[in-house]
Enzyme design. Sequence first.
Site, short mmCIF file in Angstrom:
data_model
loop_
_atom_site.label_atom_id
_atom_site.label_comp_id
_atom_site.label_asym_id
_atom_site.label_seq_id
_atom_site.Cartn_x
_atom_site.Cartn_y
_atom_site.Cartn_z
CD GLU A 175 -3.07 -0.98 0.06
OE1 GLU A 175 -3.69 0.10 0.28
OE2 GLU A 175 -3.31 -1.89 -0.51
CG HIS A 246 -3.49 3.12 4.13
ND1 HIS A 246 -4.40 3.85 3.19
CD2 HIS A 246 -3.18 1.88 3.59
CE1 HIS A 246 -4.51 3.16 2.11
NE2 HIS A 246 -3.79 1.86 2.45
CB CYS A 367 -4.76 10.51 2.09
SG CYS A 367 -5.23 9.51 3.24
#
Length: 434
Positions: A175, A246, A367
């Site tokens: 990720e 996350h 992000c």
Amino acid sequence: MTDAVEANLDGLVGPTHNYAGLSPGNLASQSNFGAVSNPRAAALQGLAKMKRLADMGLPQFVLPPQPRPDLGFLRRLGFTGSDAEVNAAAWKAAPILAGSAWSASSMWAANAATVTPSADSGDGRLHFTPANLLTNLHRSLEHSHTTAALKRIFSDPRRFTVHDALPPQPHLADEGAANHVRLCAEHGAPGVSLFVYGRGAYEAWTGRFPARQTCEAFEAVARRHGAHRPVHLRQNPRAIQAGAFHNDVVCVGALDCLFYHQAAFEDPAAMQAEVRAAAAGLFEPQFVEIGEAELPLADAISSYLFNSMLVQAPGEARLTLVAPIDVAEHPRARAVAEGLVASNGPIRRVEYVDVRESMRNGGGPACLRLRVVMTPEDLAAANPAHRLDDRLHGRLVEWIGRHYRDRLVPANLADHEMIKEARIALEQLDTILS
């Protein structure tokens, strides 16, 4: 290399920004499924954040949106005919597949890649490994475009290495930098890389939400990059099940400061010991832990306090926390942020940015950016067309105003006109960034 700086590479929100609810475990994405989005506002909000960081004196680069819809993906799944026919048939027969082809999720550049700066790599070059993002279908479509974009921006092989993504297998689910933190005394000095994983590749995972990052994927990235001081840490399964899909939902770090929620790591005491051991002789880490009593995990996730950016403005020794405006509007999260400043610790001030359109899909300020530590030579070698300045900012504002809708629901994406609009917009952007 003490004059190195931490640059930001932000994903520019694409014209198909919508709320399709494609991301299990991302509570905001799920709860806003089908809602009306505003692509124009989303893109302008993200661009305003970029401009604010650039005005602070931090190098800022722009990562363009990826071509959407990905009709080639739909054709590979058996849909045939003209573009309009392929799109219409997919929305009728398989709306989740159609939604994946239209997703603007590449805007969240924290998932674009994992980065190892030259001070930490085995060959003294700046390394990128694009994330394969295979846990979610819509995101797994991104890595080939990400690789091409990174090679366009960081093209000099003497200074940069852009690897291919890891093989797209569940054992190597990756990720990117959303699960990676680099700590150091100063950006150009050797540092410690914290690789935070959700599960081991060979263990059974029975959680309600997926643990997206495997330890084995990060071990492979560390080997590729020749990372000198990797520390592999396990994310707390409780945080994943609470919606911290996350680690950057519950943890952020910069320089020698690690700011995190008590529930971020499976074993916080062991984490601190491992980081201190890796940093020995380089720097003394500062751990800023926020307990459940100060801010319950659910509030940390809903406010996205820890999805703030920690940055060092030029000429300042201490850090600035760039937080979403949602933190200012959340009494308990705001109290924590203000307490950090009052404590006279590593965080000097808090600044708030409005990225509400991104937040409604589960992506805060952190992000939207990929952090890249760069030397002056790296900055000189990077593609200047992608570096944000006043001129590029003005051109992008005008471009967004001309090409982006201010109202969009997933059903609009079945309209062939939307295909043409998105293509024309990205063709014009390619001219701007050429």
